[in-house]
Design a protein around this motif. Structure first.
Motif, PDB file in Angstrom:
ATOM      1  N   ALA A 147      -6.801   7.319 -21.489  1.00 43.39           N
ATOM      2  CA  ALA A 147      -6.255   6.975 -22.810  1.00 43.39           C
ATOM      3  C   ALA A 147      -7.341   7.099 -23.882  1.00 43.39           C
ATOM      4  O   ALA A 147      -7.096   7.602 -24.987  1.00 43.39           O
ATOM      5  CB  ALA A 147      -5.687   5.553 -22.788  1.00 43.39           C
ATOM      6  N   MET A 148      -8.535   6.675 -23.554  1.00 38.30           N
ATOM      7  CA  MET A 148      -9.637   6.740 -24.535  1.00 38.30           C
ATOM      8  C   MET A 148      -9.928   8.192 -24.918  1.00 38.30           C
ATOM      9  O   MET A 148     -10.111   8.507 -26.100  1.00 38.30           O
ATOM     10  CB  MET A 148     -10.909   6.095 -23.956  1.00 38.30           C
ATOM     11  N   ARG A 149      -9.956   9.066 -23.924  1.00 38.85           N
ATOM     12  CA  ARG A 149     -10.210  10.497 -24.215  1.00 38.85           C
ATOM     13  C   ARG A 149      -9.151  11.046 -25.162  1.00 38.85           C
ATOM     14  O   ARG A 149      -9.438  11.728 -26.128  1.00 38.85           O
ATOM     15  CB  ARG A 149     -10.159  11.318 -22.916  1.00 38.85           C
ATOM     16  N   ARG A 150      -7.902  10.724 -24.835  1.00 39.28           N
ATOM     17  CA  ARG A 150      -6.782  11.249 -25.623  1.00 39.28           C
ATOM     18  C   ARG A 150      -6.833  10.689 -27.048  1.00 39.28           C
ATOM     19  O   ARG A 150      -6.664  11.411 -28.021  1.00 39.28           O
ATOM     20  CB  ARG A 150      -5.483  10.835 -24.927  1.00 39.28           C
ATOM     21  N   HIS A 151      -7.083   9.392 -27.147  1.00 34.81           N
ATOM     22  CA  HIS A 151      -7.095   8.728 -28.458  1.00 34.81           C
ATOM     23  C   HIS A 151      -8.204   9.325 -29.336  1.00 34.81           C
ATOM     24  O   HIS A 151      -7.987   9.625 -30.517  1.00 34.81           O
ATOM     25  CB  HIS A 151      -7.316   7.225 -28.249  1.00 34.81           C
ATOM     26  N   ALA A 152      -9.381   9.538 -28.750  1.00 31.42           N
ATOM     27  CA  ALA A 152     -10.518  10.066 -29.531  1.00 31.42           C
ATOM     28  C   ALA A 152     -10.192  11.466 -30.060  1.00 31.42           C
ATOM     29  O   ALA A 152     -10.566  11.824 -31.183  1.00 31.42           O
ATOM     30  CB  ALA A 152     -11.765  10.092 -28.666  1.00 31.42           C
ATOM     31  N   ARG A 153      -9.472  12.247 -29.278  1.00 28.99           N
ATOM     32  CA  ARG A 153      -9.101  13.605 -29.727  1.00 28.99           C
ATOM     33  C   ARG A 153      -8.062  13.542 -30.852  1.00 28.99           C
ATOM     34  O   ARG A 153      -8.139  14.289 -31.833  1.00 28.99           O
ATOM     35  CB  ARG A 153      -8.621  14.443 -28.538  1.00 28.99           C
ATOM     36  N   LEU A 154      -7.115  12.651 -30.696  1.00 26.89           N
ATOM     37  CA  LEU A 154      -6.100  12.493 -31.755  1.00 26.89           C
ATOM     38  C   LEU A 154      -6.749  12.029 -33.059  1.00 26.89           C
ATOM     39  O   LEU A 154      -6.372  12.461 -34.153  1.00 26.89           O
ATOM     40  CB  LEU A 154      -5.036  11.480 -31.314  1.00 26.89           C
ATOM     41  N   LEU A 155      -7.748  11.167 -32.929  1.00 26.23           N
ATOM     42  CA  LEU A 155      -8.431  10.667 -34.124  1.00 26.23           C
ATOM     43  C   LEU A 155      -9.239  11.784 -34.789  1.00 26.23           C
ATOM     44  O   LEU A 155      -9.307  11.872 -36.023  1.00 26.23           O
ATOM     45  CB  LEU A 155      -9.350   9.512 -33.707  1.00 26.23           C
ATOM     46  N   THR A 156      -9.808  12.642 -33.976  1.00 32.63           N
ATOM     47  CA  THR A 156     -10.552  13.781 -34.524  1.00 32.63           C
ATOM     48  C   THR A 156      -9.603  14.696 -35.310  1.00 32.63           C
ATOM     49  O   THR A 156      -9.931  15.149 -36.411  1.00 32.63           O
ATOM     50  CB  THR A 156     -11.240  14.552 -33.374  1.00 32.63           C
TER      51      THR A 156
END
Ligand SMILES: Cc1cc2nc3c(=O)[nH]c(=O)nc-3n(C[C@H](O)[C@H](O)[C@H](O)COP(=O)(O)O)c2cc1C
Length: 380
Positions: A267-276
């Motif tokens: 989830a953290m990986r996905r969230h960081a990409r969405l935030l980028t």
């Protein structure tokens, strides 16, 4: 129970993501929606002045996903004219399906000028603000809702009058954060105030807010207060899957077991990409990773992750670095007993409430608070 409705949309469960400044942007909502689609997910608050004057940062803050429906935006404003203009603008440009009004912002900078959470102590001003917002949204069929606190302090409760004014002025639903401004985020939310508001305001849905950390808390709040739905703030920080759990549990199912660390890391990986992606036009990866640092702490609260790793993540500056750190996690590690309930986000209080000199002398006085400089606050 009164149903929550936004036009023809009825959520799968009576659950609303609380607007949280600096948190509930397009990326965060996409995470939450991926676990529990078809609820109401409210964007972080934007200032009416900033909307009207098309502030660049505010335009970045007002993004919605292409597939996002409904699009819910919280607007902050204590000047009826400005707020009316902002609501008209976002409706007229077809940016939103729902507008939420913030009458709970406890920041001293705001209440000192009579704005935010100080407004409900001036019922006539409150009525004007609500009326202008509802009138501006009505031609577009956009419902307007409101969120507020119990009052300034225990001897100055305003929740019932605020609720009544909102209902009389055509507000779609009201949500009560069951704390006073003075309490800020201290102690436990006082759910009995939600029950009392529900008894007093019977014509529109009344939502309860405060200290729902797990899906079972939502069931308990609804049973104890008879409220029509729940608003979830800090409980979903680092736990975007809470919304899926809420849909399951409020529809009679069993909550799944707490997630293991491997699922959290994914989830953290996905969230960081969405935030980028979210910050593509506003600082990109570097800005996104700065912003993501607080989420790292929230995702990992309660998990057996050492202090060195936490320190590294508190300064993480690229997606590649994040992936490296997460790659070394034990995917089977479990959260500590009670870890879901570890308080996250704001926890401080009580505070001394700042008001303009003589503010409470005449509740009918109609001085318009000046909130032109109310940027970068964490609002509720
Ligand atoms: C980081 C943060 C930012 C917040 N920003 C807002 C906001 O912009 N507007 C608002 O109405 N409330 C805001 N709040 C208050 C929440 O919406 C909610 O009312 C409060 O956290 C209590 O609910 P909870 O116990 O579920 O967290 C914020 C809270 C936090 C923790």
């Amino acid at each position: 129970m009164l149903p929550l409705q936004i036009g023809s949309f009825t959520p799968k469960a009576p659950v609303v993501l609380a607007p949280m400044a600096g948190v509930t942007n397009r990326a965060f909502r996409a995470m939450c929606r991926s676990y529990g689609d078809e609820l109401v997910y409210v964007n972080e608050m934007v200032m009416s002045h900033a909307v009207v004057y098309r502030n660049d940062k505010t335009l970045t803050m007002m993004q919605f996903g292409d597939d996002e429906s409904p699009r819910s935006l919280q607007i902050y404003g204590s000047d009826p004219d400005m707020l009316g203009r902002a609501v008209h603008q976002v409706c007229d440009e077809g940016r939103v399906d729902h507008v939420d009004l913030n009458f709970g912002c406890p920041a001293a900078k705001v209440t000192r000028k009579g704005g935010g959470a100080a407004v409900p102590a001036k019922p006539k001003l409150l009525q004007q603000i609500v009326r202008r917002a509802v009138q501006a949204a009505e031609p577009y069929g956009v419902p307007v809702t409101a969120k507020f606190r119990m009052g300034l302090w225990d001897d100055l409760r305003t929740d019932i009058t605020t609720g009544r004014i909102c209902a009389d002025e055509g507000i779609g639903w009201i949500a009560l954060h069951a704390r006073t401004v003075e309490q800020h985020y201290s102690g436990e939310a006082r759910w009995e105030a939600i029950g009392a508001l529900k008894e007093a305001v019977t014509d529109i849905p009344v939502l309860g807010n405060g200290d729902i950390w797990e899906a079972s808390d939502a069931v308990a709040m609804m049973a104890q207060t008879d409220c029509d739905g729940v608003v979830i703030g800090r409980g979903c920080l680092g736990r975007p899957w809470l919304f899926g759990d809420l849909i399951t549990v409020l529809n009679g199912g069993e909550a799944p077991a707490p997630r293991r660390l491997g699922e959290v890391a994914e989830a953290m990986r996905r969230h960081a990409r969405l935030l980028t992606d979210h910050y593509a036009g506003f600082g990109g990866e570097e800005h996104a990773m700065r912003d993501f640092r607080k989420h790292c702490a929230w995702y990992l609260s309660g998990y057996p992750v050492g202090p060195d790793v936490r320190r590294t993540l508190a300064q993480v500056s690229s997606l590649a670095q994040l992936d490296d750190v997460l790659g070394a996690f034990d995917p089977d590690a479990e959260i500590v007993e009670g870890g879901e309930r570890i308080k996250r986000g704001h926890t401080n209080g009580p505070i001394k409430v700042a008001l303009p000199e003589g503010y409470l002398d005449d509740p009918d006085e109609l001085a318009i608070p000046d909130d032109a400089d109310v940027m970068a606050l964490s609002g509720g």
